[in-house]
Design an enzyme around this catalytic site. Structure first.
Site, PDB file in Angstrom:
ATOM      1  N   HIS A 224      66.625 -77.707  42.097  1.00 41.63           N
ATOM      2  CA  HIS A 224      67.430 -78.183  43.009  1.00 41.63           C
ATOM      3  C   HIS A 224      67.690 -77.576  44.371  1.00 41.63           C
ATOM      4  O   HIS A 224      68.214 -77.694  45.310  1.00 41.63           O
ATOM      5  CB  HIS A 224      68.855 -78.588  42.488  1.00 41.63           C
ATOM      6  N   ASP A 271      65.774 -78.226  35.396  1.00 42.25           N
ATOM      7  CA  ASP A 271      66.199 -77.643  36.707  1.00 42.25           C
ATOM      8  C   ASP A 271      65.525 -76.304  36.812  1.00 42.25           C
ATOM      9  O   ASP A 271      66.297 -75.353  36.949  1.00 42.25           O
ATOM     10  CB  ASP A 271      67.445 -77.457  36.918  1.00 42.25           C
ATOM     11  N   GLY A 366      76.314 -71.724  45.561  1.00 42.55           N
ATOM     12  CA  GLY A 366      75.858 -70.701  46.396  1.00 42.55           C
ATOM     13  C   GLY A 366      75.001 -69.702  45.329  1.00 42.55           C
ATOM     14  O   GLY A 366      74.128 -68.636  46.011  1.00 42.55           O
ATOM     15  N   SER A 368      73.438 -70.612  42.735  1.00 43.94           N
ATOM     16  CA  SER A 368      72.121 -71.465  42.290  1.00 43.94           C
ATOM     17  C   SER A 368      70.973 -71.043  42.346  1.00 43.94           C
ATOM     18  O   SER A 368      70.348 -70.263  43.365  1.00 43.94           O
ATOM     19  CB  SER A 368      72.112 -72.769  42.955  1.00 43.94           C
TER      20      SER A 368
END
Length: 426
Positions: A224, A271, A366, A368
């Site tokens: 993502h 992900d 932030g 991620s």
């Protein structure tokens, strides 16, 4: 079948080699072969045990290969099944066998023999009880020495999981709702070159995500965090202050972005993404040698680290008040089991929970794509997880959810093209 008597008409040698096999070898060359020993009157020259299927229902342990374990006992460090299934999933071991953190029992004589038999390498560390390990007896031929040579040769070419502690930071480095929120709360500020595999992913000039450097020209991050437009991204290495580079900071353009083919943006399944860096002109390297940059290892087994193990997260994410960190932060978190209890059917295969159930430490928006790094008993660090998502950042009973990297080992190896991406995956 067991030979106990010697035929008097047979000319027996005065000395014989003693061979010790565990049962999983494919040839005698893989067994331990000791120096010759004298053959006495009562010496058993050869012993072979053959498995014969027992009729009827097995009332004892059934091996994974279908064998009914009648004579041997599970979790004693001896591979009685032939596929080692009787030594797996053990809570404790019988006798003198050694219990690995992954639940596997191994023989006591394998402790500190120079080969990692446990996934985390704890069998090669000093024992806490201070007992001395048995001295290895002199061997005529020891195949383990060949294994050590092969591993040493391969590992010399694979550098990961060990930060460069010889590099000394220089002062001048500092002069130059129900919605899913990508989730560091409660962390500490890192030193300028402390987390050497941490990278920042810059998208159109702005940093929203982190990543982990795997070595070569590869970076691992969350799906993502990226999109299939390589020219829009740059990867920043050895970045400490989010908006200010230091003397060791490198900014590398991106050549290719590989997003997992089954990534689902709705539920964050799979992900995970790989970022391939642009090579330097007339070179197969993507950056000049940098003393403040080191790669992290990729785990190859989902059993390498277990619930309650302590690992480290890092990033420039928001704090409890929603303010974005200007300086790279880090925090210790604990791997949490039974995450379905907290997220029900939203917790999917390939996900891992970590944090603090009291809500004191968590990764927040932030962070991620940043790494969840676990270190094994031998001191090697592995990127165990990638910051993915979570609810109610930093609140009790809402641990952070990470992409479990070991679950995607084959996918990583297939796409990077490396025959081995960890030190001990030979």
């Amino acid at each position: 079948m067991q030979f106990q008597e010697k035929n008097p008409n047979t000319q027996w040698p005065n000395e014989c080699m003693r061979i010790r096999c565990m049962g999983h070898e494919l040839s005698l060359a893989e067994c331990k072969i000791h120096y010759q020993e004298p053959v006495a009157e009562d010496t058993a020259v050869a012993v072979a045990k053959c498995y014969k299927e027992t009729p009827g229902e097995c009332k004892k342990f059934i091996c994974a290969n279908g064998k009914c374990l009648i004579n041997g006992k599970p979790c004693n460090g001896v591979d009685d099944c032939g596929d080692n299934s009787d030594e797996m999933c053990c809570q404790k071991c019988r006798g003198q066998a050694f219990l690995c953190k992954s639940g596997v029992c191994i023989p006591r004589y394998t402790i500190k023999d120079g080969i990692r038999d446990c996934l985390g390498g704890e069998d090669e560390q000093d024992e806490k009880n201070g007992t001395k390990t048995k001295q290895t007896e002199k061997l005529f031929f020891d195949p383990m020495s060949e294994i050590r040579k092969i591993r040493t040769s391969t590992e010399d070419q694979l550098q990961c999981g060990v930060p460069n502690k010889e590099y000394v930071y220089k002062q001048e480095d500092d002069t130059t709702s129900h919605s899913r929120r990508k989730r560091l709360v409660g962390g500490e500020e890192a030193l300028p070159t402390q987390i050497q595999w941490q990278v920042a992913i810059q998208d159109e000039g702005t940093i929203h995500c982190g990543g982990a450097y795997l070595g070569g020209c590869w970076v691992l991050t969350a799906a993502h965090c990226v999109r299939p437009k390589p020219k829009s991204f740059r990867i920043k290495f050895s970045l400490w202050k989010k908006h200010r580079k230091q003397s060791t900071t490198d900014s590398i353009p991106v050549k290719n972005i590989i997003i997992h083919h089954e990534y689902n943006a709705q539920n964050y399944a799979n992900d995970i993404a790989l970022v391939q860096l642009e090579e330097l002109n007339l070179s197969d390297k993507c950056m000049q040698d940098n003393p403040a940059v080191r790669a992290v290892c990729v785990p190859w087994s989902t059993q390498q680290f277990q619930p309650n193990d302590t690992c480290t997260i890092s990033g420039w994410g928001r704090d409890r008040e929603g303010k974005s960190a200007a300086i790279l932060k880090w925090a210790n978190v604990t791997i949490i089991s039974d995450c379905q209890n907290y997220y029900k059917d939203r917790f999917l295969p390939g996900m891992e929970c970590a944090g603090d159930l009291e809500g004191k430490v968590d990764s927040c928006q932030g962070d991620s794509g940043g790494p969840l790094v676990c270190t094994d008993a031998s001191g090697l660090s592995y990127v165990w997880g990638i910051v993915s998502w979570g609810d109610k950042c930093g609140e009790p009973n809402h641990p952070g959810v990470y992409t479990k990297v070991a679950h995607y080992f084959d996918w990583i190896r297939f796409n990077t093209g490396w025959p081995a991406v960890t030190k001990f995956n030979q």
